[in-house]
Design an enzyme around this catalytic site. Structure first.
Site: not given
Length: 402
Positions: A210-212
């Site tokens: 995923g990412n932030r």
């Protein structure tokens, strides 16, 4: 300084009690609020409650305090009229110009922005008569925000629930701000699609890539579009933010799911703004059971495959003629150089380029960016609230709409 004058119209639905919270937020933020309920609304919340919370009388009839001509003066003096809840009956009366009580008279005399927050059962909202009334009001410049999906009266669940008061307040705040600047609802009658958040690509039942991204910039784009009169579809990937009032929210998880939802919503959209952080890659295979750590053994490498390039696909296909497509580019170095290359590669109409990092942009209420256009134009947006960047994006989209 004079306080902004807000008229809070309350029509006769069970959600009338939620308008008390909206009234509190408006008064506590420095607005002078006059509540104008219908006679039916007083069956749910009494006149004494409205008067005590607003500091003004809350009559329903044009024959009260006749010497003040309230059926004319209240609307004339208003900076904003918001009707919450707006029942199917109230929407019908407003669309057809009926004036049989103080609230409907006020709606006819108001020359300020008007916001309707509908609340009713799903069948009533979807009825062709209601939909035509909504379309009429929107065509005339009124902002009719989409109702929420959730629990209704009794055991029923569906679309028709009044959005949360805090979210309606945010719409009112933005509409008032734009009204003070003398700016009309320039997205009225338009359908816009916004993607937000960050996709997650499952590796096994408990892990993902995923990412932030928090989704805050995409949600700001959705909220500002609602306040400018648009019908908004928000495709939200893994965001924990509350659904913005007035937006149809489609929740997704992966890049493939986001692509499917965006392409479906874009079929009749005037503009699509891809603010979501969409994963470029996903694991080539999904482990049905949790991948175990084994003593003395290094883990197997994770093979990756490309995800669909939704922005490029939209830009090339243009599901609707004249559709405006806006992309976002989150860069960590050589920001403008990489942004220009991405704009040429993706083929979109505008590209919002910003620098990101562990402590930059992601999760913050603030952002700064440069909006690039294919003709070489650069529009810098200084460091500030994400809704300021959102308004700049819409300012650039509006003149490009057919």
């Amino acid at each position: 300084m004079d306080k902004p004058n807000v008229v809070l119209g309350v029509s006769g639905g069970i959600a009338a009690y939620k308008a008390c919270e909206l009234l509190r937020r408006l008064t506590e933020s420095g607005h002078d609020v006059r509540v104008v309920p219908t006679a039916s609304a007083l069956n749910f919340v009494g006149e004494a409650t409205w008067a005590a919370l607003s500091g003004h009388p809350a009559g329903t009839e044009v024959w009260e305090s006749v010497h003040e001509v309230p059926h004319v003066r209240i609307g004339q003096r208003a900076d904003l009229v918001v009707v919450a809840p707006a029942t199917a009956d109230m929407l019908a009366k407003a669309a057809h110009g009926l004036a049989d009580d103080l609230l409907t008279n006020t709606l006819l005399t108001a020359r300020c922005p008007v916001v309707f927050a509908p609340a009713m059962h799903t069948e009533m909202w979807e009825n062709p008569a209601t939909q035509e009334n909504v379309a009429t009001l929107r065509r005339r410049g009124a902002i009719v925000i989409e109702p929420a999906v959730g629990r209704l009266t009794g055991v029923d669940t569906g679309k028709g629930r009044l959005p949360e008061p805090g979210e309606i307040f945010e719409v009112c705040r933005r509409v008032l701000a734009r009204g003070a600047e003398g700016v009309a609802a320039d997205l009225a009658g338009r359908h816009v699609v916004v993607s937000a958040g960050g996709t997650r690509e499952p590796l096994d039942p408990v892990r993902y890539l995923g990412n932030r991204s928090s989704g805050k910039q995409g949600y700001a784009l959705a909220r500002t579009a609602v306040a400018r009169g648009a019908r908004v579809t928000l495709v939200a990937a893994n965001s924990e933010l509350p659904d913005p009032a007035g937006a149809d929210v489609v929740h997704v998880g992966t890049a493939v799911q986001l692509r499917e939802a965006v392409l479906k919503a874009a079929a009749d959209a005037d503009a699509v703004v891809m603010a979501a952080a969409v994963a470029d890659f996903r694991p080539a295979s999904y482990a049905e059971g949790k991948i175990k750590k084994r003593d003395g053994q290094e883990p197997e490498p994770v093979a990756l495959v490309r995800n669909p390039d939704v922005l490029a696909e939209l830009s090339a296909a243009r599901p609707r003629p004249g559709q405006v497509v806006v992309g976002f580019a989150a860069e960590t170095d050589q920001v403008l150089e990489n942004g220009r290359a991405k704009l040429a590669r993706k083929g979109c109409d505008l590209l919002v380029v910003n620098e990101v990092g562990e402590r930059k942009t992601f999760g913050s209420e603030l952002n700064e960016a440069v909006v690039l256009a294919p003709d070489g134009t650069e529009t810098p947006v200084p460091y500030g609230p994400k809704e300021a960047l959102a308004d700049t994006v819409w300012d650039l989209v509006v003149p490009r709409l057919g």
